[in-house]
Enzyme design. Structure first.
Site, PDB file in Angstrom:
ATOM      1  CG  HIS A 108      -7.214  12.301  -2.139  1.00 21.20           C
ATOM      2  ND1 HIS A 108      -7.638  12.894  -0.968  1.00 21.20           N
ATOM      3  CD2 HIS A 108      -5.984  11.811  -1.892  1.00 21.20           C
ATOM      4  CE1 HIS A 108      -6.695  12.755  -0.049  1.00 21.20           C
ATOM      5  NE2 HIS A 108      -5.684  12.091  -0.581  1.00 21.20           N
ATOM      6  CG  ASP A 187      -8.789   8.833   8.329  1.00 20.34           C
ATOM      7  OD1 ASP A 187      -7.851   8.040   8.113  1.00 20.34           O
ATOM      8  OD2 ASP A 187      -8.743  10.027   8.012  1.00 20.34           O
ATOM      9  NE  ARG A 194      -1.479   6.213   8.286  1.00 23.70           N
ATOM     10  CZ  ARG A 194      -2.022   6.763   7.187  1.00 23.70           C
ATOM     11  NH1 ARG A 194      -3.312   7.047   7.156  1.00 23.70           N
ATOM     12  NH2 ARG A 194      -1.288   6.997   6.136  1.00 23.70           N
ATOM     13  CB  SER A 209      -6.318   7.052   5.481  1.00 24.06           C
ATOM     14  OG  SER A 209      -6.458   8.419   5.673  1.00 24.06           O
ATOM     15  CE  LYS A 213      -9.531  10.705   4.770  1.00 22.91           C
ATOM     16  NZ  LYS A 213      -8.346  11.322   5.315  1.00 22.91           N
TER      17      LYS A 213
END
Ligand code: IUR
Length: 481
Positions: A108, A187, A194, A209, A213
């Protein structure tokens, strides 16, 4: 009946220091008040809040207030862990065959201009025997999203159910998909709010967040590319390091072998920015060519993951495995297979992966107009600032200003010079690809501001990666203690 009373039936009972209302049940306003006043939340309070968010039982104002309280007061590590766990279990957790245990990995990135790393990295990992069920995102602010880039390939389908993901992983070994409705629904709600409440940059909320995931993906190992610099979410190395540490700590506690790499994001990654231009550059990387900084990040992140999941005995060995997969064509063949498995016609995938640059451009389509800008003075390139470049491309249609808006995949830029190189006054340094709106004088002016020249000797550009935070429980770490 108030909202808090409306949802308190299915809530866990109060604990000694939990936030009950006078009826003795947990109460959302009381939970918000506690966080507003800087108190720590109990696990059952966090669960109560996340479950209410997931059931859409709260007003946006209540969620926004809680997000701002978290943004301003922060959270202790145990609260962040509870938030992540509750968010992850707000939806389905993916299930995989037992034979893949230990092989399921993911990466990520916190996002950067020209960051196309996932496109070459995911198939390179499969070429090294991993499975990669990547759930990726769309563009955020001025940075492009992996899904948007892949959608510049005609026919590519990012929406795949968990069952389809499993099928593609069986056939090809990897997929890059959007988050389905069934995964981490909390989320979806929190992230949308947000975005409109100026709370995107909260460390606990980012950690919850991202890591929720990854927990829902049910992977064994994860590497995070945490960017810092003028075009990153966190400008300083110190602030990015804090985020990296939070992500690694939560991942480790939730049984994902998690490492983080801290990398610079002042200038664009690679030499091409914009969706279809970035696909072209990714294909070059998949052929063992392309810009050095892109290859550096792909091999470092991939090498770290191979070492984390035991497919390599050391980081250099892992890096070499990834480099080999790029150089010998196995990663490129896997990318072609993934494109086909996700809806791209066989001849289109072949033209992209085995075709010439001209055939590739026929598939991806060149923008109607190109213009080269020339250096207004001579000097050595100190920096090409990513932010003014990304802002200008955004204004030319490469990004969204609101949710759901179409983007023009063909808008982008090619850098014709590199950091450290000498340029002469009047020589071209950037080629802009645009359609409508056309490039304006104001755009030209702001782009010229991105090229920082000085009278100095040429130099070799710094590496992008400055630091790696290794998983806390890895055997090699234990041996070193
Ligand atoms: N990507 C995510 O999945 N979540 C976040 O909060 C950010 C990026 I910032």
């Amino acid at each position: 009946m108030s909202f808090s009373e409306g949802i308190s039936d299915s809530a866990p009972g109060p604990t000694s220091s939990a936030a009950p209302n006078p009826s003795g049940r947990l109460s959302i306003p009381e939970i918000i008040r506690k966080k507003r006043d800087g108190e720590n939340l109990q696990q059952d309070e966090i669960r109560y809040f996340v479950q209410a968010v997931t059931r859409r039982a709260l007003q946006d104002g209540q969620i926004g207030a809680m997000l701002m309280a978290i943004r301003l007061q922060g959270m202790e590590p145990n609260e962040i862990l509870a938030l992540t766990r509750e968010m992850a279990t707000s939806g389905r957790i993916l299930e995989w065959p037992e034979k893949w245990r230990g092989l399921l990995v993911d990466k990520h990135s916190t996002g950067g201009v020209g960051d196309k790393v996932s496109l070459p990295l995911v198939p390179a990992l499969v070429a090294c025997d991993c499975k990669v069920p990547m759930i990726s995102g769309r563009g955020l602010g001025y940075t492009g999203g992996t899904l948007d880039k892949l959608e510049s390939v005609p026919g590519f389908v990012v929406s795949q159910s968990p069952e389809q993901m499993k099928h593609i992983l069986e056939a090809v070994g990897c997929c890059i998909v959007e988050q389905s409705q069934e995964l981490v629904p909390a989320d979806k709600v929190l992230y949308a709010l947000r975005d409109v409440t100026a709370t995107v940059d909260s460390l606990p909320l980012i950690t919850g967040s991202i890591m929720s995931k990854k927990v829902a993906e049910n992977i064994s190992a994860l590497v995070l590319d945490v960017k810092f610099g003028s075009a990153a979410l966190y400008p300083t190395l110190e602030s990015a390091q804090q985020l990296a540490q939070s992500l690694v700590s939560v991942g480790t506690q939730l049984k994902i072998n998690t490492a983080a790499v801290l990398s610079r994001m002042d200038g664009p990654l690679g030499r091409r920015v914009g969706h279809s231009l970035e696909v072209l550059e990714s294909l070059e990387c998949l052929e063992g060519r392309g810009p050095e900084d892109l290859r550096e990040l792909v091999t470092t992140l991939g090498g770290t993951l191979l070492w984390q999941c035991g497919r390599a005995g050391s980081l250099p060995e892992g890096t070499a495995h990834i480099a080999r997969a790029l150089d010998n064509g196995t990663a490129l063949r896997t990318f072609q297979a993934m494109l086909q498995a996700q809806g791209v016609e066989a001849d289109v995938a072949r033209a992209l992966c085995a075709g010439t640059e001209e055939q590739r451009l026929q598939v991806l389509r060149r923008a109607q107009a190109q213009e080269e800008l020339v250096a207004q003075r001579g000097g050595t390139v100190q920096q090409i600032l990513a932010l003014p470049l990304a802002r200008t491309l955004h204004g030319l249609g490469a990004g969204r200003t609101q949710k759901g808006q179409a983007i023009n995949h063909r808008v982008g830029a090619e850098l014709l010079v590199s950091v450290g190189q000498r340029v002469r006054k009047g020589s071209p340094w950037i080629r802009i690809h645009y359609e409508s709106p056309a490039l304006s004088d104001a755009d030209r002016h702001s782009l010229q501001g991105a090229l920082i020249l000085e009278d100095s000797e040429p130099f070799a550009p710094s590496l992008k990666v400055v630091k790696t935070i290794l998983p806390q429980t890895h055997p090699e770490m234990a041996r070193r203690k």
